[in-house]
Design an enzyme around this catalytic site. Structure first.
Site, short mmCIF file in Angstrom:
data_model
loop_
_atom_site.label_atom_id
_atom_site.label_comp_id
_atom_site.label_asym_id
_atom_site.label_seq_id
_atom_site.Cartn_x
_atom_site.Cartn_y
_atom_site.Cartn_z
N ASP A 22 0.83 -1.20 0.00
CA ASP A 22 0.00 0.00 0.00
C ASP A 22 0.87 1.26 0.00
OD1 ASP A 22 -2.34 1.43 -0.02
OD2 ASP A 22 -2.75 1.21 2.12
N ASN A 70 -10.93 -2.40 -5.39
CA ASN A 70 -10.14 -1.49 -6.25
C ASN A 70 -10.77 -1.27 -7.63
OD1 ASN A 70 -6.91 -2.66 -4.96
ND2 ASN A 70 -8.15 -0.93 -4.29
C1 IPE Z 1 -5.35 -2.67 -0.12
O1 IPE Z 1 -5.03 -1.34 -0.29
C2 IPE Z 1 -5.38 -3.36 -1.45
C3 IPE Z 1 -4.10 -3.55 -2.09
C4 IPE Z 1 -2.95 -3.27 -1.59
C5 IPE Z 1 -4.17 -4.15 -3.41
P1 IPE Z 1 -6.16 -0.22 -0.46
O2 IPE Z 1 -5.46 1.06 -0.60
O3 IPE Z 1 -7.09 -0.61 -1.55
O4 IPE Z 1 -6.95 -0.34 0.93
P2 IPE Z 1 -7.66 0.74 1.81
O5 IPE Z 1 -8.61 1.47 0.90
O6 IPE Z 1 -6.61 1.64 2.36
O7 IPE Z 1 -8.34 -0.04 2.88
C1 IPE Z 2 -1.50 0.32 -3.36
O1 IPE Z 2 -1.32 1.67 -3.38
C2 IPE Z 2 -1.75 -0.26 -4.73
C3 IPE Z 2 -3.14 -0.68 -4.96
C4 IPE Z 2 -4.09 -0.69 -4.09
C5 IPE Z 2 -3.46 -1.13 -6.30
P1 IPE Z 2 -2.52 2.70 -3.36
O2 IPE Z 2 -2.90 3.01 -4.75
O3 IPE Z 2 -3.64 2.20 -2.51
O4 IPE Z 2 -1.83 3.95 -2.68
P2 IPE Z 2 -2.45 4.94 -1.61
O5 IPE Z 2 -2.99 4.13 -0.50
O6 IPE Z 2 -3.51 5.72 -2.32
O7 IPE Z 2 -1.30 5.79 -1.20
MG MG Z 3 -4.06 2.42 -0.56
#
Ligand code: IPE
Ligand code: IPE
Ligand code: MG
Length: 244
Positions: A22, A70
């Site tokens: 993340d 997502n």
């Molecule tokens: C979790 O991260 C999913 C992945 C790393 C693929 P998200 O960014 O989607 O989760 P939340 O929204 O912070 O819970």
């Molecule tokens: C994790 O990074 C990757 C996916 C969930 C696909 P994020 O895209 O969730 O990054 P933040 O949480 O917005 O920083």
């Molecule tokens: Mg995230």
């Protein structure tokens, strides 16, 4: 065996490491870049962690790359992530073959775009006899959806008499999850400081050791991973029992 990692006890490494990768978006935002640049940089962190796990002899690495939730992100971001995934599979095949790594996907693969699905099938087929490490990509993965799917499958079997409802055990449940045949994660890492599971491996993390780091995924590298492994080795895993 672990001469490159003198701080680690080779006999007490996790067999299965799971990572919630993340913070790609925040990494980009900090640099006034588009979120997609963060995902691109995140791919580099994936390469490095796969290599390190392989070097250490970790048997299974499960990476949360895209959740069922997502899909609700902007279309352009979803498309960019799908494109990156396809490019990643293309560019890593040679290394996976050289390093004897098998690629597997867990999640609702049928929801992925046709070209990505084909690339995924091709990579899984090409690497199917590789045995030194399993790289599990969680794609369109959600723990609740996985549990719903398991309940449906077991119910069907119960209905047609293949399974007696009274003899359903946790091992039968495990056998109907995407992770069938894999041991549960010993270690679960989440980057970017968020202290939540976000629908990842809900059943399987029952006794995983959890580490959350503030580091954003694109900045997560080998040194920090080794520090977490050291921390893991200092934990006492009791599984509900009393100290031996
Ligand atoms: C979790 O991260 C999913 C992945 C790393 C693929 P998200 O960014 O989607 O989760 P939340 O929204 O912070 O819970
Ligand atoms: C994790 O990074 C990757 C996916 C969930 C696909 P994020 O895209 O969730 O990054 P933040 O949480 O917005 O920083
Ligand atoms: Mg995230």
């Amino acid at each position: 065996m672990l001469s490159a990692y003198p701080d680690l006890d080779a006999a007490n490494l996790p067999a299965h490491v799971a990572i919630i990768m993340d913070g790609n978006g925040r990494w980009a935002k900090k640099r006034l870049l588009n979120r997609i640049k963060g995902h691109e940089q995140g791919t580099e962190a994936v390469r490095s962690i796969v290599r390190t796990c392989r070097e250490l002899g970790i048997s299974i690495l499960t990476l949360y790359a895209f959740s069922t939730e997502n899909w609700q992100r902007p279309k352009t971001e979803v498309a960019a992530l799908m494109n990156l995934l396809k490019r990643f599979l293309e560019s890593e095949l040679e290394e996976m073959m050289n390093k004897d790594i098998r690629l597997n996907a867990i999640g609702e693969i049928e929801r992925l775009p046709e070209d990505v699905r084909q690339m995924l099938q091709k990579t899984m087929k090409s690497t199917e006899n590789n045995n030194s490490m399993l790289l599990n990509l969680a794609l369109s993965y959600g723990g609740r959806a996985e549990i719903v799917r398991m309940v449906r499958e077991i119910s069907k079997k119960a209905k047609n008499g293949e399974i007696d409802p009274d003899s359903i055990t946790s091992s039968i449940v495990s056998d109907h999850l995407y992770t069938r045949g894999m041991q549960d994660p010993d270690l679960l890492i989440r980057t970017s400081g968020e202290i939540r599971i976000s629908n990842f491996l809900l059943w399987q993390v029952a006794y995983s050791e959890i580490f959350v780091t503030d580091t954003l995924w694109p900045d997560f590298g080998k040194d920090e991973f080794v520090r977490i492994l050291k921390g893991y080795q200092q934990r006492e895993r009791r599984f509900g029992k009393v100290e031996a």
